[in-house]
Scaffold this active site. Sequence first.
Site, short mmCIF file in Angstrom:
data_model
loop_
_atom_site.label_atom_id
_atom_site.label_comp_id
_atom_site.label_asym_id
_atom_site.label_seq_id
_atom_site.Cartn_x
_atom_site.Cartn_y
_atom_site.Cartn_z
N ASP A 121 -2.45 -2.00 -0.85
CA ASP A 121 -1.91 -3.12 -1.61
C ASP A 121 -0.40 -2.93 -1.81
O ASP A 121 0.26 -3.77 -2.44
CB ASP A 121 -2.66 -3.35 -2.92
N SER A 122 0.15 -1.86 -1.22
CA SER A 122 1.61 -1.72 -1.12
C SER A 122 2.16 -2.86 -0.27
O SER A 122 3.39 -3.06 -0.21
CB SER A 122 2.00 -0.37 -0.51
N ASP A 155 -7.49 -1.44 0.46
CA ASP A 155 -7.35 -1.37 -1.00
C ASP A 155 -8.01 -2.56 -1.67
O ASP A 155 -7.75 -3.72 -1.30
CB ASP A 155 -5.86 -1.40 -1.38
N LYS A 181 -10.78 1.29 -0.79
CA LYS A 181 -10.16 2.28 -1.69
C LYS A 181 -9.98 1.65 -3.07
O LYS A 181 -9.54 0.50 -3.17
CB LYS A 181 -8.82 2.76 -1.13
N GLU A 188 -8.61 2.54 -7.20
CA GLU A 188 -7.80 3.45 -8.02
C GLU A 188 -8.50 3.76 -9.33
O GLU A 188 -8.98 2.84 -10.01
CB GLU A 188 -6.43 2.81 -8.32
N GLU A 203 -2.05 11.02 -5.28
CA GLU A 203 -0.64 10.62 -5.12
C GLU A 203 0.24 11.26 -6.19
O GLU A 203 -0.06 11.21 -7.39
CB GLU A 203 -0.55 9.07 -5.22
O1 KIV Z 1 -1.14 0.90 -1.27
C1 KIV Z 1 -0.82 1.93 -0.66
O2 KIV Z 1 -0.07 1.94 0.31
C2 KIV Z 1 -1.39 3.20 -1.13
C3 KIV Z 1 -0.81 4.46 -0.57
C4 KIV Z 1 0.54 4.70 -1.11
C5 KIV Z 1 -1.71 5.61 -0.76
O3 KIV Z 1 -2.25 3.20 -1.95
#
Ligand code: KIV
Length: 276
Positions: free
Chosen positions: A53-54, A92, A122, A124, A191
């Site tokens: 989600d980056s 994510d 994924k 969090e 992280e």
């Molecule tokens: O969203 C993302 O790119 C991430 C990584 C930084 C692990 O969660």
Amino acid sequence: MSKYTITDARKVTTKRFLEMKQKGEKISMLTSYDYTTASIVDAAGIDSILVGDSAANVMAGYSTTLPMTLDQMIYHASSVVRAVKRALVVVDMPFGTYQGNADLALESAVRIMKESGADALKLEGGEEILPSVKKILSAGIPICGHLGLTPQSINKFGSYVVRAQEKEEADKLKKDAQLLCEAGCFAIVIEKVPAKLAKEVAKKVKCPIIGIGAGNDTDGQVLVVNDMLGMDTAEFKQPRFVRKYANLQEVVTEAVQNYISDVKSGDFPNNETEAY
Ligand code: KIV
């Protein structure tokens, strides 16, 4: 730096992640958000692609990952899935689609899996999201955890500084890693925590620990692809833990400036380029 060549062309699975940890083979992971980048990253031999989600930061220009929606993640994920032949594709779950409501979490997870064709998800957080993790796992959907600096909680943390430097937070992280692993997560991203802590967790838990800004003693590493390719922008400066393998900001700027000059001078197109 030596160039990597693929020795095992089979599709990477979550089971392979565990085998790699057991054999001491480090797991390589990079983010991608679009078809073209994912094609190149996959063909180069990466073990896993994270549709992070980056994307909120590097694709959409938001200052946090919070605005990302389920539909946007599905769009990015399906673009990546269409490109990938070998890597394990992890997606994510965006903010607000799984926290505090296990039924909503399963519904969101099923949508991502059905509509994108991803391999895994994924999430969090630790103990506080365990009911959601268990519910999603019960549907046969593989989950990668994410502990330490969890960007979806940036408003709680207040800054992007190194997490778990104090004993209380370090102890919670160790407990959370154990809980996620015992629940059945196939891997955990950790992280921006002290290297010593990440090493201790990687040694203790069965599932692979993928580090980012967490030292060299984890079972694998992940980076944001735009960061390691040096795609700097005025707003986004790379974190200190990033190693730049290219400087695409310079390469692209030079290419664009050359193109502009050629258009302005009338040199492009010329008789070397095909005309219709
Ligand atoms: O969203 C993302 O790119 C991430 C990584 C930084 C692990 O969660």
